[in-house]
Structure formats: C-alpha cells, structure tokens
Scaffold this active site. Structure first.
Site, PDB file in Angstrom:
ATOM      1  N   GLU A 139       9.833  -3.688  10.297  1.00 52.48           N
ATOM      2  CA  GLU A 139      10.224  -2.399   9.714  1.00 52.48           C
ATOM      3  C   GLU A 139      10.771  -1.471  10.794  1.00 52.48           C
ATOM      4  O   GLU A 139      10.131  -1.241  11.826  1.00 52.48           O
ATOM      5  CB  GLU A 139       9.000  -1.758   9.024  1.00 52.48           C
ATOM      6  CG  GLU A 139       9.322  -0.424   8.379  1.00 52.48           C
ATOM      7  CD  GLU A 139       8.311   0.029   7.352  1.00 52.48           C
ATOM      8  OE1 GLU A 139       7.331  -0.697   7.080  1.00 52.48           O
ATOM      9  OE2 GLU A 139       8.501   1.145   6.811  1.00 52.48           O
ATOM     10  N   LYS A 197      -0.969  -9.384   3.291  1.00 49.28           N
ATOM     11  CA  LYS A 197      -0.180  -8.819   4.393  1.00 49.28           C
ATOM     12  C   LYS A 197      -1.061  -7.876   5.191  1.00 49.28           C
ATOM     13  O   LYS A 197      -1.874  -7.152   4.611  1.00 49.28           O
ATOM     14  CB  LYS A 197       1.044  -8.070   3.851  1.00 49.28           C
ATOM     15  CG  LYS A 197       1.907  -7.440   4.952  1.00 49.28           C
ATOM     16  CD  LYS A 197       3.247  -6.981   4.443  1.00 49.28           C
ATOM     17  CE  LYS A 197       3.255  -5.577   3.890  1.00 49.28           C
ATOM     18  NZ  LYS A 197       2.800  -4.531   4.833  1.00 49.28           N
ATOM     19  N   ASP A 248       0.836  -1.209   0.000  1.00 47.42           N
ATOM     20  CA  ASP A 248       0.000   0.000   0.000  1.00 47.42           C
ATOM     21  C   ASP A 248       0.873   1.263   0.000  1.00 47.42           C
ATOM     22  O   ASP A 248       0.353   2.376  -0.056  1.00 47.42           O
ATOM     23  CB  ASP A 248      -1.006  -0.007   1.160  1.00 47.42           C
ATOM     24  CG  ASP A 248      -0.346  -0.015   2.528  1.00 47.42           C
ATOM     25  OD1 ASP A 248       0.896  -0.078   2.607  1.00 47.42           O
ATOM     26  OD2 ASP A 248      -1.092   0.045   3.536  1.00 47.42           O
ATOM     27  N   SER A 249       2.197   1.078   0.000  1.00 43.43           N
ATOM     28  CA  SER A 249       3.100   2.212  -0.238  1.00 43.43           C
ATOM     29  C   SER A 249       2.805   2.843  -1.590  1.00 43.43           C
ATOM     30  O   SER A 249       3.217   3.972  -1.866  1.00 43.43           O
ATOM     31  CB  SER A 249       4.560   1.753  -0.181  1.00 43.43           C
ATOM     32  OG  SER A 249       4.761   0.610  -0.996  1.00 43.43           O
TER      33      SER A 249
HETATM   34  O1  KIV Z   1       3.497  -1.079   1.637  1.00 44.95           O
HETATM   35  C1  KIV Z   1       4.681  -1.425   1.593  1.00 44.95           C
HETATM   36  O2  KIV Z   1       5.389  -1.218   0.606  1.00 44.95           O
HETATM   37  C2  KIV Z   1       5.238  -2.094   2.744  1.00 44.95           C
HETATM   38  C3  KIV Z   1       6.730  -2.256   2.784  1.00 44.95           C
HETATM   39  C4  KIV Z   1       7.341  -1.012   3.275  1.00 44.95           C
HETATM   40  C5  KIV Z   1       7.145  -3.424   3.603  1.00 44.95           C
HETATM   41  O3  KIV Z   1       4.532  -2.455   3.645  1.00 44.95           O
END
Ligand code: KIV
Length: 296
Positions: A212, A143, A71-72
């Site tokens: 993280e 996730k 979700d980044s």
């Molecule tokens: O959303 C994402 O890209 C993440 C990574 C930073 C692990 O959760």
C-alpha cells in the site's frame, strides 16, 4: 487478457436484484493454485473490499476474484477515524455476513478476513486464536499488517494450515506511528527494508502481500523478487500481480477525500455491478492503475 471468471446473471428478489443462485458450471472456485496459475500466465488478480452479503455477491458476479473483508470497515461502515478501533468480534460479524452472501449465490470468490489491531500482536498463539475466529466465520485466508516481527507469526499460522496475506508499506493500523497516511519505502534504506521484509514474509509462507502506497518502481521490484507470494497493490503502481481498492472509494462514496490513486468507477456506469465489472476489466487490461496518478 480475459477474466478467469465470467459474470453471473442477475435475478430479482423482494429486496432488490441479487446475482442469480442458479448453478454456474463454468465458474470454478478461486483457490491458491488458481491464483498461482493466473500469476504465471500474466493475468492480473482483482480484489475489492466488501463488508456485507449483498455487495460481496455483486462483486463476485462482476468477476472480482478476491474479496477482502478489510478492517477499513471501521472507517467506511462504523465512521471511525482510523482502523485501530476495529475489534475481532466486528471482523467476525462482517466476515460471516460476506460469506453467507457469497454462499447464497454459489459464488466463487476467495475471501480474506482482516485480523484487526491488537488481535495478533501479543503472541503467535493469540494470532492463531484470532485467525481461527475468522476461519470459523468462513474466511479462506487471513491478512495481517507489518514486517519483521510478523514473519514468525505468519510461519506459525501457515504451518497450521491457515493461508496468510501480509501487508507492507502504509499499514493503516499503525497510522499514528507512521505520522499519517504517507507514502512508504521512499529512499534507499526504506526501500531495502521493505524488500527484505517482503522476502522474509514469502519465506515464512505468506501467499499474498498487499503493498500500500509504495513507489511504483519498488513494488515492481518486489513483485519480480517474489515467486510464490502474489503482490496486490493499492497506490503502488501497475507492476503488482493484482490490485485492490476499498469498495466505497471506487464507487465514489467516500465520506472524505478519495486518495489520488483511486478512480471513481461509478462514473459512466448505470449500476454498482457495472462499476465493479469496469474495475475488473481495467485491472485486467492494465488501464488501471494509471501511473500518471502516482507522484511517488
Ligand atoms: O482494510 C482494508 O481495506 C485494507 C485494504 C486497504 C488493502 O487493508
């Protein structure tokens, strides 16, 4: 240590160069048993984020085992100031795009779809419905962020056949509650709580755990205590079973300032694929991450 995957050749298309669609008999799909085998023989697992068909295919061709549709994307694709504004529909769209790109080149990567903020917080049933959306889009695993209350949700999903990756430490969806993008798990009490949450998540059936921005010594300890749940670090030192980076960060095209634990893998490379292959090589041979870049 050698990569579990070997890089695929590339071929031109009207829209540029994509990894070849020719069958690669020596490349086996990445699966949970394969990840467990890698862990047991001490081979580091590599993960990168990707949000579209082309970059996902290039990452796969570069030898990346796991692709996280994170979700980044809210920050790097949509220009949001945090990931809290990302919706399930947006995650579904990007997961589908990534999966289509990978299928087009007969890729082998394991795909994780990120459950966005608000899509699993109400109830286990809501989490199941949201996870089903990402699984229907082609994800192999979902996730979710957080410890404590999430263990029950993880168990519920795993019992229903959905592989789950947990996420502890700095959990970006709750950045406002955490008071910013800060290191987590510092000090005895916070460290103990993180270790307890990690064990609970493994016990609930989580097969992976993103750690993280936690102290390197703590993530090493957690990695040793978990046997069936593979730790994937980001800003967590080199002791984890694998590493993940946000693709834009490692390509040096972040709109803001790169976190200090990130290396710009584009430097000295002629293509994105070479930069990703350099990342894979550096994680496998232990030269990334560089613990000197961690003040925590
Ligand atoms: O959303 C994402 O890209 C993440 C990574 C930073 C692990 O959760």
């Amino acid at each position: 240590m050698s990569s579990a995957k070997s890089a695929a050749p590339t071929s031109g298309t009207p829209y540029g160069t994509l990894p070849s669609a020719s069958p690669m008999p020596q490349r086996k799909p990445v699966s949970l048993p394969r990840l467990q085998e890698m862990r047991e023989r001490g081979e580091k697992i590599t993960m990168l984020t990707a949000y579209d068909a082309t970059f996902a295919a290039v990452a796969d061709a570069a030898g990346v085992e796991c692709i996280l549709v994170g979700d980044s994307l809210g920050m790097v694709c949509q220009g949001l100031s945090s990931t809290a504004g990302v919706t399930l529909e947006t995650m579904r769209y990007h997961t589908e795009s990534v999966v289509r790109g990978l299928q087009r080149v007969q890729a082998t990567a394991w795909v994780l779809g990120d459950l966005p903020f608000g899509s699993y917080h109400e109830s286990k049933e809501q989490a199941l419905r949201s996870a089903a959306v990402l699984m229907h889009a082609g994800a192999h695993m979902v996730k979710l962020e957080g410890g404590g209350w999430t263990a029950e949700t993880v168990r519920f999903l795993v019992e229903r056949g959905i592989p789950v990756c947990a996420h502890l430490g700095l959990t970006p969806q709750t950045v406002h509650a955490l008071g910013g993008y800060r290191v987590q798990g510092r000090g005895d009490a916070a460290g103990l709580q993180l270790k307890r949450h990690a064990l609970e998540l493994q016990d609930a059936g989580a097969a992976m755990l993103v750690l993280e921005m936690v102290p390197a010594a703590l993530s090493l300890e957690i990695t040793h205590q978990l046997k069936t749940c593979h730790t994937i670090g980001i800003g967590a030192g080199k002791g984890t079973a694998g590493q993940v980076l946000v693709m834009h960060d490692m390509l040096g095209i972040n709109l803001g300032k790169n976190p200090k634990f990130v290396r710009n893998f584009m430097e000295g490379q002629a293509s994105v694929r070479e930069a990703m292959a350099a990342y894979v090589a550096a994680v496998k041979d232990g030269s990334f991450p560089d613990d000197a870049l961690h003040a925590w």
